[in-house]
Structures are given as structure tokens and as C-alpha cells.
Write a protein that holds these residues in place. Structure first.
Motif, mmCIF file in Angstrom:
data_model
loop_
_atom_site.group_PDB
_atom_site.id
_atom_site.type_symbol
_atom_site.label_atom_id
_atom_site.label_comp_id
_atom_site.label_asym_id
_atom_site.label_seq_id
_atom_site.Cartn_x
_atom_site.Cartn_y
_atom_site.Cartn_z
ATOM 1 N N VAL A 104 37.919 -45.020 36.854
ATOM 2 C CA VAL A 104 37.260 -45.586 35.689
ATOM 3 C C VAL A 104 37.867 -46.966 35.456
ATOM 4 O O VAL A 104 39.042 -47.199 35.752
ATOM 5 N N THR A 105 37.080 -47.886 34.949
ATOM 6 C CA THR A 105 37.574 -49.220 34.631
ATOM 7 C C THR A 105 37.290 -49.530 33.167
ATOM 8 O O THR A 105 36.507 -48.839 32.504
ATOM 9 N N GLN A 106 37.914 -50.576 32.683
ATOM 10 C CA GLN A 106 37.639 -51.015 31.318
ATOM 11 C C GLN A 106 36.175 -51.420 31.171
ATOM 12 O O GLN A 106 35.601 -51.302 30.083
ATOM 13 N N THR A 107 35.572 -51.871 32.267
ATOM 14 C CA THR A 107 34.164 -52.268 32.198
ATOM 15 C C THR A 107 33.269 -51.060 31.967
ATOM 16 O O THR A 107 32.287 -51.148 31.211
ATOM 17 N N ASP A 108 33.577 -49.896 32.598
ATOM 18 C CA ASP A 108 32.822 -48.672 32.310
ATOM 19 C C ASP A 108 32.805 -48.412 30.812
ATOM 20 O O ASP A 108 31.754 -48.138 30.211
ATOM 21 N N GLN A 109 33.984 -48.467 30.207
ATOM 22 C CA GLN A 109 34.117 -48.149 28.786
ATOM 23 C C GLN A 109 33.415 -49.184 27.918
ATOM 24 O O GLN A 109 32.739 -48.842 26.940
ATOM 25 N N LYS A 110 33.556 -50.459 28.285
ATOM 26 C CA LYS A 110 32.910 -51.533 27.525
ATOM 27 C C LYS A 110 31.391 -51.408 27.580
ATOM 28 O O LYS A 110 30.699 -51.548 26.559
ATOM 29 N N VAL A 111 30.861 -51.133 28.759
ATOM 30 C CA VAL A 111 29.408 -51.031 28.924
ATOM 31 C C VAL A 111 28.862 -49.831 28.154
ATOM 32 O O VAL A 111 27.813 -49.929 27.504
ATOM 33 N N GLU A 112 29.560 -48.683 28.214
ATOM 34 C CA GLU A 112 29.068 -47.519 27.485
ATOM 35 C C GLU A 112 29.018 -47.791 25.988
ATOM 36 O O GLU A 112 28.041 -47.445 25.318
ATOM 37 N N GLN A 113 30.044 -48.427 25.459
ATOM 38 C CA GLN A 113 30.053 -48.741 24.030
ATOM 39 C C GLN A 113 28.936 -49.719 23.676
ATOM 40 O O GLN A 113 28.306 -49.597 22.622
ATOM 41 N N LEU A 114 28.682 -50.691 24.550
ATOM 42 C CA LEU A 114 27.580 -51.633 24.322
ATOM 43 C C LEU A 114 26.253 -50.890 24.212
ATOM 44 O O LEU A 114 25.457 -51.137 23.292
ATOM 45 N N TRP A 169 20.172 -39.528 24.454
ATOM 46 C CA TRP A 169 20.353 -40.550 25.485
ATOM 47 C C TRP A 169 21.478 -40.091 26.413
ATOM 48 O O TRP A 169 22.566 -39.742 25.953
ATOM 49 N N ILE A 170 21.215 -40.107 27.723
ATOM 50 C CA ILE A 170 22.175 -39.632 28.724
ATOM 51 C C ILE A 170 22.560 -40.845 29.571
ATOM 52 O O ILE A 170 21.734 -41.388 30.302
ATOM 53 N N ILE A 171 23.830 -41.256 29.466
ATOM 54 C CA ILE A 171 24.231 -42.590 29.913
ATOM 55 C C ILE A 171 25.350 -42.527 30.941
ATOM 56 O O ILE A 171 26.384 -41.898 30.719
ATOM 57 N N ASP A 172 25.138 -43.200 32.065
ATOM 58 C CA ASP A 172 26.224 -43.510 32.986
ATOM 59 C C ASP A 172 26.353 -45.031 32.990
ATOM 60 O O ASP A 172 25.498 -45.729 33.532
ATOM 61 N N PRO A 173 27.404 -45.562 32.363
ATOM 62 C CA PRO A 173 27.491 -47.020 32.212
ATOM 63 C C PRO A 173 27.648 -47.759 33.527
ATOM 64 O O PRO A 173 27.122 -48.863 33.692
ATOM 65 N N ILE A 174 28.402 -47.182 34.455
ATOM 66 C CA ILE A 174 28.495 -47.717 35.820
ATOM 67 C C ILE A 174 28.451 -46.538 36.768
ATOM 68 O O ILE A 174 29.438 -45.821 36.934
ATOM 69 N N ASP A 175 27.296 -46.308 37.370
ATOM 70 C CA ASP A 175 27.191 -45.286 38.401
ATOM 71 C C ASP A 175 27.512 -45.966 39.718
ATOM 72 O O ASP A 175 26.747 -46.798 40.212
ATOM 73 N N GLY A 176 28.673 -45.615 40.262
ATOM 74 C CA GLY A 176 29.189 -46.313 41.429
ATOM 75 C C GLY A 176 30.422 -47.115 41.065
ATOM 76 O O GLY A 176 30.578 -48.260 41.496
ATOM 77 N N THR A 177 31.308 -46.505 40.258
ATOM 78 C CA THR A 177 32.513 -47.217 39.831
ATOM 79 C C THR A 177 33.371 -47.619 41.017
ATOM 80 O O THR A 177 33.913 -48.732 41.061
ATOM 81 N N THR A 178 33.515 -46.734 42.010
ATOM 82 C CA THR A 178 34.307 -47.092 43.189
ATOM 83 C C THR A 178 33.673 -48.267 43.917
ATOM 84 O O THR A 178 34.375 -49.176 44.387
ATOM 85 N N ASN A 179 32.346 -48.297 44.005
ATOM 86 C CA ASN A 179 31.661 -49.462 44.568
ATOM 87 C C ASN A 179 32.013 -50.719 43.783
ATOM 88 O O ASN A 179 32.306 -51.776 44.354
ATOM 89 N N PHE A 180 31.956 -50.614 42.457
ATOM 90 C CA PHE A 180 32.260 -51.751 41.584
ATOM 91 C C PHE A 180 33.686 -52.251 41.827
ATOM 92 O O PHE A 180 33.921 -53.456 41.964
#
Length: 280
Positions: free
Chosen positions: A42-52, A86-97
Motif C-alpha cells: 500500500v502507498t500513501q497515494t492509495d490512501q489519498k486517492v480513496e479519501q478523495l 460505492w465499492i472502491i479500489d483507489p489503485i488496483d495494481g499498487t505493485t505496478n504503481f
């Protein structure tokens, strides 16, 4: 009754905003943390995007519920009710990211009565927006999607992923399934590193089937509707009806391909997404 077109429009708009955040983050330090294992990232970007996404939806649809990957990881219950959700995956492919591997998706599904009604998958590094509304078809950047008409699995490409479970028994079953499918033989086995994009490849007609054990509801909710609205079929790896919370899926261009995959897959049962938390 929810206005599904309004929901679709909002999901597309917020997915685009989320995609901008992801693209900007690729040029910054991508601080990586671990969740369940050394390969479950998980990255901080995952968390930031989900909150957005959640904050944007709450402002427009304050009565709606949410299932978000990072919210569940932080301890919120993963329960799919009949309520608008709403069913949300903020970054699907975190390892790719993390590795700048170019398949990263924002996945947003909207369900009522436990049925997905709207699906949006934004492959943000490719700038491909996949959309679907139940009964209204599936599209990529506004162009209609249709699954492949191939019925011979030996003439097919199949996609899958290996997941984050490194338990030896699970790994053995994963590779047993892979060996069976390769030995049919199929034309090839591929994996984009994201369930949502793998499903959109099925919907686009360039992959005949996708299967995986260990996915979560946020990985597959939006993509499942894109597949079915493009003319594909969905089922469990044992051949039964797809259960979004079961963490097992086959998505295929037709029932013939799906049923052949069922014969070759060695199934196992990971804990369901809606399982109660294990006591320590």
C-alpha cells in the motif's frame, strides 16, 4: 431511487481526478508500506486517492455507503447490504504503481440490492476509461465494447494473477491450475497485474478468459459489470454463480470457455471478504 446516470457521471469525473493524482505521484517518492505480507503493498497515494473519492461522493450522495480497500484495511467492516453502496479500489495494481509498470486502474463500482449497477475502471496511465451501466452496454472512451467470439479454448489467451498469498499450499494449487491451462494448450497466459484491467481486456475482446482466487470485492465489482455488459459471462471457479464476496472469479467471453476453465482450475477457499475478523 438513485439516478444511475448521475452516479455514472460522478464516478467518471472523480476517477479522472484520481487518475491525475496517480500520474503526478509517479514522479514523486512512492513511499511503500506493507499490509498482510511483504508482497501486499500500500502507498500513501492509495490512501489519498480513496479519501478523495469518498469525500467527493459524500458531498453529492450523503446517504450512500462505501466499501473501500484502504478503509477495510484500516478496520472498517466489509459488508455489502441492499443500500446504495460505492465499492472502491483507489489503485488496483499498487505493485505496478510502485514499479511504474504501466497498468494501474481506479476501480469504482456502485451497487444497489447487492447488485452492481454502475462500473467505472480508469486505466489512468493509458488514459482508457471503461464504463458500464446495467442494461446499457459497456464502453471504452465512449466506444462500444464486445467480447471475443472465440469458442475454442486452445485458440484463446487466458489471463490470471498470482495474488499476495504465499502459503505453500495455496501456491501449489495456483501453479497446478496454471499448468493445467497451459497444457491444454492455450495460445498464452497473460496478467496485467490488476484484476480490473484483466476483466476489461476480456470485455475488449483481446482476452478470452480471466480467473483468479484471492481477489477482493473492490477488485472485481466494477470490472464484472463491464464484462457482462460487453456480452461476457461470470461465475465462480467451481462453476457456480459468482459471489462478489467470495474472492473467487471466472470472467469469460462465453460459457464454453468459462466451463472449460472450471475443469482445469484447482479451487481453494480464501476467507470471504465479509468474514468476521479473526480473534487474536
Amino acid at each position: 431511487m438513485a439516478n444511475l446516470q448521475s452516479i455514472m457521471d460522478h464516478a467518471v469525473a472523480v476517477a479522472r481526478k484520481a487518475g491525475e493524482v496517480v500520474r503526478e505521484a509517479l514522479s514523486d517518492d512512492r513511499k511503500v508500506m506493507m499490509k498482510s505480507s511483504a508482497v501486499d503493498l500500500v502507498t500513501q497515494t492509495d490512501q489519498k486517492v480513496e479519501q478523495l473519492i469518498i469525500q467527493s461522493v459524500k458531498e453529492k450522495f450523503p446517504s450512500h455507503r462505501f466499501i473501500g480497500e484502504e478503509s477495510v484495511a484500516a478496520g472498517e467492516a466489509c459488508v455489502l447490504t441492499d443500500d446504495p453502496t460505492w465499492i472502491i479500489d483507489p489503485i488496483d495494481g499498487t505493485t505496478n504503481f510502485v514499479h511504474a509498470f504501466p497498468f494501474v486502474a481506479i476501480s469504482i463500482g456502485f451497487a444497489m440490492n447487492k447488485q452492481v449497477e454502475v462500473g467505472v475502471v480508469y486505466s489512468c496511465l493509458e488514459d482508457k476509461m471503461f464504463t458500464a451501466r446495467r442494461g446499457k452496454g459497456a464502453f471504452c472512451n465512449g466506444e462500444p465494447l464486445a467480447v471475443s467470439d472465440q469458442t475454442d479454448i486452445q485458440q484463446s489467451i487466458i489471463s490470471t494473477e498470482f495474488g499476495a498469498n504465499r502459503d505453500p499450499e495455496a501456491v501449489d494449487k495456483i501453479f497446478c491450475s496454471l499448468r493445467n491451462i497451459l497444457s491444454l494448450p492455450v495460445h498464452g497466459v497473460r496478467g496485467a497485474g490488476t484484476a480490473a484491467i484483466n476483466m476489461c481486456l476480456v470485455a475488449s475482446g483481446c482476452v478470452e478468459g480471466y480467473y483468479e482466487i484471492g481477489v477482493h470485492v473492490w477488485d472485481i465489482a466494477a470490472g464484472s459489470l463491464v464484462v457482462s455488459e460487453a456480452g461476457g459471462v461470470l461465475m465462480d471457479v467451481d462453476g457456480g454463480e459468482l459471489d462478489l464476496m467470495s474472492r473467487r472469479i471466472i470472467a469469460a467471453n462465453n460459457r464454453s470457455i468459462a466451463e472449460r476453465l472450471v475443469k482445469e482450475i484447482t479451487p481453494f477457499r480464501p476467507p470471504r471478504d465479509d468474514s468476521p475478523p479473526q480473534k487474536l
